[in-house]
Design an enzyme around this catalytic site. Structure first.
Site, mmCIF file in Angstrom:
data_model
loop_
_atom_site.group_PDB
_atom_site.id
_atom_site.type_symbol
_atom_site.label_atom_id
_atom_site.label_comp_id
_atom_site.label_asym_id
_atom_site.label_seq_id
_atom_site.Cartn_x
_atom_site.Cartn_y
_atom_site.Cartn_z
ATOM 1 N N ASP A 290 1.587 0.262 -5.553
ATOM 2 C CA ASP A 290 1.490 -0.293 -4.208
ATOM 3 C C ASP A 290 2.706 -1.197 -3.999
ATOM 4 O OD1 ASP A 290 0.686 -0.846 -1.679
ATOM 5 O OD2 ASP A 290 -1.343 -1.442 -2.191
HETATM 6 C C1 BGC Z 1 -0.743 -1.360 1.262
HETATM 7 C C2 BGC Z 1 -0.754 0.123 1.060
HETATM 8 C C3 BGC Z 1 0.305 0.757 1.919
HETATM 9 C C4 BGC Z 1 1.651 0.156 1.528
HETATM 10 C C5 BGC Z 1 2.827 0.766 2.280
HETATM 11 C C6 BGC Z 1 0.649 -1.953 1.084
HETATM 12 O O1 BGC Z 1 0.700 -3.275 1.466
HETATM 13 O O2 BGC Z 1 -1.664 -1.972 0.375
HETATM 14 O O3 BGC Z 1 -2.024 0.636 1.338
HETATM 15 O O4 BGC Z 1 0.296 2.126 1.785
HETATM 16 O O5 BGC Z 1 1.621 -1.234 1.783
HETATM 17 O O6 BGC Z 1 2.849 0.384 3.591
#
Ligand code: BGC
Length: 759
Positions: A290
């Site tokens: 993530d």
């Molecule tokens: C989130 C993810 C997301 C990623 C990209 C993160 O902050 O937890 O679910 O896909 O950002 O935007």
């Protein structure tokens, strides 16, 4: 001589086995291996590195955030394998061209984006879609979202989020399919299928990503990004099943999470990522971290610096680094120092190349960037019609006293009141991708379009929900003081036969980083309700929320309540379809609605405890609150229709089965009302005496059926070892002998019951 012939035999065997393995090697494997063999260590590390575009950030900027020129240089040098938040056919083509035409091997980028519940045409938030209990709708909305994203150059979505969410306080409960692993698994599979289609190389299908592996939704106190403490039994039986279902549905990628589980950052968990996901489950795609979750290993206190974080993450099975710059900065060095085996890098790269190959990017890196398609195939009438269909099936009728709904044709004056009544933005939801702000059909617009000229529509906002900035990055400030709109609202209510009161949550009240310690209606909404109630009792509360909310007084006093979630582009039309009876509501809650926040987390599949209440008249010394019942406001699986359904007793084809046997459960459901309607027939089981205490009920089957007025339909559910076993804390799936209850009904509380045993 003897030695010589043995040697010949050995060589011959070697040749045969080589040619066999050559033969059994697929085209894909051969391609990947040949490419891998040409790559330098630096190029391999580049494939494991992902950057965001600089013009759209969905997380905090990491330390040493590179500028645009640096990014361009790194793209040209093959130091980037993927980008996120690059949008549009033009922009993606440019970025792709930079890499393909300048880097030594020209390996195309894979472009990721959060296409969660639509791209340009917005569908209801995923929690809402799950309330349809119709996975086919989720497949359809994901297919359309994939198509719109694909023609904009996106070939990878960071969805579906398959985290089982039991806590209404957690902001991201809106993004999943609710509290149940069985329902969650059905939706996980449907969404993966919708995004990926039957063939990943199709120009309109994109790679899906099951996230956040794992346990993220169990953050302590429902506060986003908080630590997670869960036992292995909960992990295996509640958290993991939808992820496993996604693998069974051939999901191309996984994303891990920000959280720790019992102190271990999941981004570094080799048990989850290597043993389980890539080992036992046989997942052959790649795992992306993530946003900066590799960097956050250090912040958790589980590594001393970014270099150690990189080492833990790659060893733990995280293949691609999203925005932490841990891999690009440290992996080469870690390999040279002998701390990380290059074979681990190779394995990650193989996985990334495999998905790029399956997407067809090596055949045509630009296949997803089609300016013509982007112009003609986006936000079409067909897509909007689908959004309306999905939205109306997602709505849940929570209360309907004296058949206040559907609104009678005799009604000639309707008040449409509330801070969300003419809100064209909130229905778009939190993860709105490329939707134009304020582009949704509001409730007011939907009502006006539905009633034509013959009905007087009296609109008043009543009060604003929030004041000050309202966007993705700022915290909302709720309006606690400005009652200047009350007068007009009261007057509108007075002049009308029925009041549609749109209350709930702004779309930026739920979603990532949007957890709440209080889940009642914010600002002056309760007060507005009370004032309107004084002058008109025919109040239909049209709820728009991203989570279960606590509305005890409204639940008691309102004439009717329709939960519409954040319903998407066509929200207002879909609401009107339900309110005026053009569509008979069929949604059922995928998540329990508590009476108050103190009950959180509250869910239907709890364990009995050693002291369940209800054994005697006494309360004290039993497992209960002394100031509120244990029961929720509205239970899991609950939702009304404009007709009534009556359930027959359950019949079983046998009373005893073996551990590998099969049992058929039959039930007849009659529509005893006067209109046709769809019912979600739900089947639950209880393993009464097990080695590890099992929940009082577990959903193990459901079917949504249309039953005409006066008609009876008989449904059959099969129960086999797939439904009847459970995971021991060690992760072993076991069916145990003993007595079982089976329940069937229209929600998790009002059920018919029978018993059988496994021997
Ligand atoms: C989130 C993810 C997301 C990623 C990209 C993160 O902050 O937890 O679910 O896909 O950002 O935007």
């Amino acid at each position: 001589m003897k030695h010589f012939s043995l040697l010949m035999l050995f060589v011959a065997l070697l040749l045969v086995s080589c040619s066999q393995s050559q033969k059994s090697m697929s085209e894909e494997d051969r391609f990947v291996e040949e490419l891998l063999a040409k790559m330098t260590l630096a190029e391999k590390v580049g494939q494991l590195n992902q950057y965001t575009s600089r013009w759209e950030m969905t997380g905090p900027a990491p330390k040493g955030n590179a500028g645009a020129q640096d990014l361009l240089d790194q793209l040209k040098e093959g130091k980037v394998g993927s980008m996120l938040n690059v949008n549009g056919a033009e922009a993606t083509r440019k970025a792709q061209q930079t890499v393909v035409e300048n880097s030594r091997l020209g390996i195309p980028l894979i472009f990721g984006y959060d296409v969660i519940h639509g791209y340009k045409t917005m569908f209801p938030i995923p929690l809402g879609e799950a309330a349809s209990w119709n996975p086919e709708l989720a497949r359809l909305s994901s297919e359309i979202a994939a198509k719109e994203a694909a023609i904009s150059g996106i070939n990878w979505t960071f969805a579906p989020m398959v985290d089982v969410g039991r806590d209404a306080r957690w902001g991201r409960v809106m993004e999943g399919a609710g509290e149940d692993p069985y329902l969650g698994s059905a939706f996980a599979k449907a969404r993966v299928h919708g995004f990926q289609g039957d063939d990943l190389s199709d120009e309109f299908s994109i790679a899906a990503c099951a996230k956040h592996f794992a346990g993220y939704a169990f953050s302590e106190s429902g506060r986003d990004y908080n630590s997670v403490e869960i036992g292995s039994e909960t992990l295996h039986n509640i958290v993991l099943p939808p992820f496993k279902a996604a693998v069974e549905g051939d999901v191309a990628t996984f994303m891990n999470g920000f959280n720790t589980i019992n102190g271990e950052p999941v981004t570094a968990s080799s048990y989850l990522q290597r043993d389980l996901l890539k080992g036992k489950w046989g997942f052959d795609g790649f795992v992306v971290s993530d946003w900066n979750s590799i960097g956050e290993i250090e912040t958790h206190g589980a590594s001393a610096n970014l270099k150690e974080s990189a080492e833990r993450a790659i060893k733990g099975g995280s293949d691609m680094d999203m925005e932490a710059r841990a891999y690009i900065t440290h992996l080469e060095e870690l390999v040279t120092e002998g701390k990380v085996d290059e074979a681990l890098i190779d394995e990650g790269v193989r996985r990334v190349l495999r998905i790029k190959y399956r997407l067809g990017l090596f055949d045509d890196p630009y296949k997803y960037c089609n300016v013509e398609n982007e112009k003609n195939m986006m936000y079409t009438d067909e897509h909007r019609a689908a959004a309306r269909k999905v939205a109306r099936e997602s709505m849940v009728l929570l209360k309907n006293n004296k058949q206040l709904l559907p609104i009678s044709e005799k009604v000639k004056s309707i008040a449409v009141i509330g801070p969300l009544a003419n809100d064209k933005d909130s229905p778009l939801g939190n993860w709105r991708a490329k939707a134009d702000s304020h582009s949704a059909v509001s409730l007011l617009e939907g009502v006006k379009a539905a009633v034509g000229q013959s009905v007087k529509v009296n609109y008043a906002e009543g009060c604003k929900l929030s004041i000050g900035p309202r966007n993705f990055t700022d915290r909302m400030i709720f309006n606690e003081t400005d009652r200047s709109g009350f007068k007009a609202a009261i007057s509108a209510a007075r002049q009308s036969e029925v009041v549609l009161l749109a209350l709930g949550e702004d779309c930026y009240q739920s979603g990532e980083g949007r957890s709440m310690s209080d889940i009642t209606l914010k600002g002056l909404q309760q007060e507005l309700f009370d004032e309107i109630y004084k002058v008109n009792k025919n109040i239909v509360v049209v709820l728009m929320t991203g989570r279960p909310v606590a509305i005890p007084e409204i639940a008691e006093k309102a004439g009717a309540i329709l939960e519409t979630w954040h319903a998407g582009t066509e929200g207002g039309h879909a609401m009107a379809d339900v309110l005026f009876g053009k569509y008979n509501p069929s949604g059922k809650l995928p998540v329990t609605f508590p009476r108050n926040v103190g009950q959180c987390p509250i869910f239907y599949n709890y364990k009995n405890t050693g002291r369940p209440i209800g054994q005697t008249d006494a309360w004290v010394l039993y497992s209960c609150y002394n100031d509120t019942p244990n029961s929720p406001q509205f239970p899991f699986g609950y939702g009304l229709s404009y007709t009534q359904f009556e359930y027959s007793d359950i019949t079983l084809d046998k009373n005893t089965i073996t551990k590998v046997g099969e049992l058929t459960v039959n039930v007849s459901v009659t529509n005893t009302g006067s209109v046709d309607g769809e019912e979600v027939v739900q089947l639950y089981i209880q393993d009464i005496a097990a080695t590890y205490a099992r929940p009082v009920k577990e959903l193990k089957g459901f079917e949504k059926v249309m039953i005409k007025a006066g008609e009876t339909k008989t449904l059959s559910f099969k129960l086999t070892e797939t439904e009847l076993g459970y995971y021991f804390p060690c992760g072993t799936y076991t069916v145990e002998a003993g007595q079982f209850n089976v329940f069937v009904g229209g929600n998790s509380v009002d059920v018919k019951q029978a018993q059988f045993s496994i021997e």
